[in-house]
Design a protein around this motif. Structure first.
Motif, PDB file in Angstrom:
ATOM      1  N   LEU A 109      20.244   7.620  -2.305  1.00  0.00           N
ATOM      2  CA  LEU A 109      21.030   7.229  -1.137  1.00  0.00           C
ATOM      3  C   LEU A 109      20.167   7.100   0.119  1.00  0.00           C
ATOM      4  CD1 LEU A 109      23.667   6.570   0.243  1.00  0.00           C
ATOM      5  CD2 LEU A 109      24.182   9.019   0.389  1.00  0.00           C
ATOM      6  N   VAL A 110      19.417   8.143   0.452  1.00  0.00           N
ATOM      7  CA  VAL A 110      18.585   8.091   1.656  1.00  0.00           C
ATOM      8  C   VAL A 110      17.390   7.160   1.465  1.00  0.00           C
ATOM      9  CG1 VAL A 110      16.950   9.420   3.056  1.00  0.00           C
ATOM     10  CG2 VAL A 110      19.260  10.261   2.713  1.00  0.00           C
ATOM     11  N   SER A 111      16.810   7.143   0.278  1.00  0.00           N
ATOM     12  CA  SER A 111      15.665   6.261   0.029  1.00  0.00           C
ATOM     13  C   SER A 111      16.031   4.813   0.339  1.00  0.00           C
ATOM     14  CB  SER A 111      15.204   6.377  -1.427  1.00  0.00           C
ATOM     15  OG  SER A 111      14.855   7.696  -1.753  1.00  0.00           O
ATOM     16  N   GLY A 112      17.183   4.370  -0.152  1.00  0.00           N
ATOM     17  CA  GLY A 112      17.610   2.988   0.074  1.00  0.00           C
ATOM     18  C   GLY A 112      18.019   2.705   1.503  1.00  0.00           C
ATOM     19  N   THR A 113      18.844   3.582   2.073  1.00  0.00           N
ATOM     20  CA  THR A 113      19.313   3.345   3.445  1.00  0.00           C
ATOM     21  C   THR A 113      18.162   3.464   4.445  1.00  0.00           C
ATOM     22  OG1 THR A 113      20.019   5.672   3.499  1.00  0.00           O
ATOM     23  CG2 THR A 113      21.720   4.027   3.077  1.00  0.00           C
ATOM     24  N   LEU A 122      11.717   5.649  -4.392  1.00  0.00           N
ATOM     25  CA  LEU A 122      13.005   5.275  -4.991  1.00  0.00           C
ATOM     26  C   LEU A 122      12.879   4.987  -6.484  1.00  0.00           C
ATOM     27  CD1 LEU A 122      16.015   4.624  -4.574  1.00  0.00           C
ATOM     28  CD2 LEU A 122      15.347   2.312  -3.896  1.00  0.00           C
ATOM     29  N   VAL A 123      11.707   4.550  -6.920  1.00  0.00           N
ATOM     30  CA  VAL A 123      11.475   4.297  -8.344  1.00  0.00           C
ATOM     31  C   VAL A 123      11.791   5.549  -9.164  1.00  0.00           C
ATOM     32  CG1 VAL A 123       9.708   3.767 -10.075  1.00  0.00           C
ATOM     33  CG2 VAL A 123       9.740   2.522  -7.895  1.00  0.00           C
ATOM     34  N   PHE A 124      11.500   6.711  -8.592  1.00  0.00           N
ATOM     35  CA  PHE A 124      11.704   7.984  -9.300  1.00  0.00           C
ATOM     36  C   PHE A 124      12.930   8.748  -8.785  1.00  0.00           C
ATOM     37  CE2 PHE A 124       7.273   6.823  -9.412  1.00  0.00           C
ATOM     38  CZ  PHE A 124       6.929   7.007 -10.735  1.00  0.00           C
ATOM     39  N   ASN A 125      13.513   8.270  -7.685  1.00  0.00           N
ATOM     40  CA  ASN A 125      14.641   8.962  -7.070  1.00  0.00           C
ATOM     41  C   ASN A 125      15.980   8.286  -7.363  1.00  0.00           C
ATOM     42  OD1 ASN A 125      16.098   9.283  -3.875  1.00  0.00           O
ATOM     43  ND2 ASN A 125      15.729  11.044  -5.196  1.00  0.00           N
ATOM     44  N   ALA A 126      15.932   7.055  -7.912  1.00  0.00           N
ATOM     45  CA  ALA A 126      17.170   6.362  -8.258  1.00  0.00           C
ATOM     46  C   ALA A 126      17.864   7.092  -9.401  1.00  0.00           C
ATOM     47  CB  ALA A 126      16.878   4.918  -8.645  1.00  0.00           C
ATOM     48  N   VAL A 131       0.840  -1.210   0.000  1.00  0.00           N
ATOM     49  CA  VAL A 131       0.000   0.000   0.000  1.00  0.00           C
ATOM     50  C   VAL A 131       0.873   1.256   0.000  1.00  0.00           C
ATOM     51  CG1 VAL A 131      -1.659   1.367   1.341  1.00  0.00           C
ATOM     52  CG2 VAL A 131      -2.003  -1.091   1.081  1.00  0.00           C
ATOM     53  N   GLY A 132       1.895   1.290   0.878  1.00  0.00           N
ATOM     54  CA  GLY A 132       2.810   2.428   0.924  1.00  0.00           C
ATOM     55  C   GLY A 132       3.524   2.635  -0.387  1.00  0.00           C
ATOM     56  N   PHE A 133       3.952   1.526  -0.998  1.00  0.00           N
ATOM     57  CA  PHE A 133       4.658   1.567  -2.276  1.00  0.00           C
ATOM     58  C   PHE A 133       3.759   2.126  -3.378  1.00  0.00           C
ATOM     59  CE2 PHE A 133       5.811  -0.391  -6.335  1.00  0.00           C
ATOM     60  CZ  PHE A 133       7.170  -0.123  -6.413  1.00  0.00           C
ATOM     61  N   LEU A 134       2.550   1.603  -3.467  1.00  0.00           N
ATOM     62  CA  LEU A 134       1.644   2.000  -4.544  1.00  0.00           C
ATOM     63  C   LEU A 134       1.227   3.465  -4.431  1.00  0.00           C
ATOM     64  CD1 LEU A 134      -0.657  -1.158  -4.879  1.00  0.00           C
ATOM     65  CD2 LEU A 134       1.107  -0.357  -6.480  1.00  0.00           C
ATOM     66  N   ILE A 135       0.997   3.934  -3.207  1.00  0.00           N
ATOM     67  CA  ILE A 135       0.614   5.339  -3.041  1.00  0.00           C
ATOM     68  C   ILE A 135       1.726   6.250  -3.539  1.00  0.00           C
ATOM     69  CG2 ILE A 135       0.111   7.160  -1.361  1.00  0.00           C
ATOM     70  CD1 ILE A 135      -1.377   5.082   0.303  1.00  0.00           C
ATOM     71  N   SER A 136       2.979   5.940  -3.184  1.00  0.00           N
ATOM     72  CA  SER A 136       4.112   6.750  -3.654  1.00  0.00           C
ATOM     73  C   SER A 136       4.250   6.695  -5.167  1.00  0.00           C
ATOM     74  CB  SER A 136       5.415   6.266  -3.005  1.00  0.00           C
ATOM     75  OG  SER A 136       5.534   6.710  -1.688  1.00  0.00           O
ATOM     76  N   VAL A 137       4.123   5.494  -5.726  1.00  0.00           N
ATOM     77  CA  VAL A 137       4.279   5.317  -7.173  1.00  0.00           C
ATOM     78  C   VAL A 137       3.170   6.028  -7.944  1.00  0.00           C
ATOM     79  CG1 VAL A 137       4.170   3.597  -9.031  1.00  0.00           C
ATOM     80  CG2 VAL A 137       5.606   3.176  -7.032  1.00  0.00           C
ATOM     81  N   ILE A 138       1.963   5.994  -7.403  1.00  0.00           N
ATOM     82  CA  ILE A 138       0.828   6.658  -8.071  1.00  0.00           C
ATOM     83  C   ILE A 138       0.933   8.182  -7.949  1.00  0.00           C
ATOM     84  CG2 ILE A 138      -1.672   7.019  -7.959  1.00  0.00           C
ATOM     85  CD1 ILE A 138      -1.870   4.021  -7.141  1.00  0.00           C
TER      86      ILE A 138
END
Length: 324
Positions: free
Chosen positions: A179-183, A218-222, A12-19
């Motif tokens: 960097l921060v998204s992953g860590t 991270l999908v958009f921040n990588a 749910v957290g992932f999809l909200i960010s991606v959308i």
């Protein structure tokens, strides 16, 4: 049941960010909320100038919605839940104000250090006050020992130091794409495991909500990043992870699990001390991630290396708490 909660909360957290991201990124670009790049930074970063910032707003929205929805369904909205949301939103709003001043008012340093510190202290003090109203323990324990200290009324200074310190530490770490998204995903994942192990399911669900939110971001921040989280995201994440550590009474263990954030901060402190006392720099540039860039590492290599070290720190923290 446990696997279902974990999977659904992260999803749910992932999809909200991606959308939200494809909606918010063009909006930020139209408003010209672009990142200004410091002149003294690595030259390779100048091409990032104008990349939309304040993307931390989508992280915050995802965390809040996911936490409320999933906690209401699988646990209960407790005092801990409200405290986690209060600190996260509070530090996020402070970061938002800082970002707004930078990108809209064109004041590259944003809030002054005194203004930012004052805001962080006020939020931390309110957090402490609510804790004491709920008779929360003021004891701090040292991992791997039987040593613990009841700080009593001095605990307020500890909380202020921890919240301010780690919010700024995550903020300092936010200097490379992803960097921060992953860590953060790794560190919050570790605290989700530890919270669940304590049967603090409300805290665990919040931690999992953060994992999903930052992975979606991270999908958009990588690298190459299409959006930066800005202080809106980094201050919120730093405050949130310190709050989790306090609520689970794993305050000192945060130094290990958040080892990357600690080392990044120490690199800045050591650099300043060395330059002011000897006139010489220890690193080519601080925080530490810039040092590795300037000695020839690619940005992606630095980020993946730091992720790996962060993962080792998280595993070590879990091992110390659960198995030793």
């Amino acid at each position: 049941m446990m696997e279902q909660v974990i999977l659904f909360t992260i999803l749910v957290g992932f999809l909200i960010s991606v959308i939200l991201s494809p909606i918010l990124i063009p909006f930020l670009r139209r408003l010209k909320f672009g990142q200004s790049i410091r002149e003294e930074g690595p030259k390779s970063h100048q091409k990032k100038s104008g990349t939309p910032t304040m993307g931390g707003t989508m992280i915050l929205l995802s965390i809040v919605v996911t936490t409320i929805v999933m906690t209401s369904r699988y646990s209960e909205l407790s005092v801990q839940t409200y405290l986690l949301l209060f600190v996260t939103i509070g530090f996020g709003l402070l970061g938002f104000l800082d970002d707004f001043i930078k990108v809209v008012m064109k004041r590259n340093l944003g809030l002054t250090s005194k203004q930012k510190l004052f805001g962080q202290i006020v939020i931390s003090f309110i957090f402490y006050f609510i804790l004491r109203q709920n008779e929360f323990s003021t004891t701090v324990s040292i991992p791997l020992t039987d040593i613990s200290f009841d700080l009593g009324w001095l605990y307020v200074f500890f909380i202020i130091f921890w919240l301010v310190g780690f919010s700024n530490a995550v903020n300092l770490t936010d200097g490379l794409d992803g960097l921060v998204s992953g860590t953060a995903a790794i560190a919050f994942g570790a605290f989700a495991v530890l919270s669940w192990n304590q049967e603090a399911y409300d805290v665990a669900i919040f931690s999992l909500a953060v994992v999903g939110a930052v992975l979606g971001f991270l999908v958009f921040n990588a690298h190459p990043a299409k959006v930066f989280m800005g202080d809106t995201g980094s201050l919120a994440l730093g405050g949130a992870i310190a709050t989790i550590a306090i609520l689970t009474k794993l305050e000192i263990l945060l130094i290990i699990i958040g080892g990357i954030f600690v080392v990044e901060t120490l690199s800045v402190i050591l650099q300043v001390i060395s330059f002011k006392t000897t006139g010489k720099r220890i690193f080519r540039m601080s925080p530490l991630h810039h040092h590795y860039e300037l000695i020839g590492w690619s940005e992606w290599r630095v980020v993946v290396t730091f992720w790996t070290v962060g993962l080792l720190c998280a595993v070590l923290g879990i091992y110390i708490e659960v198995w030793l």
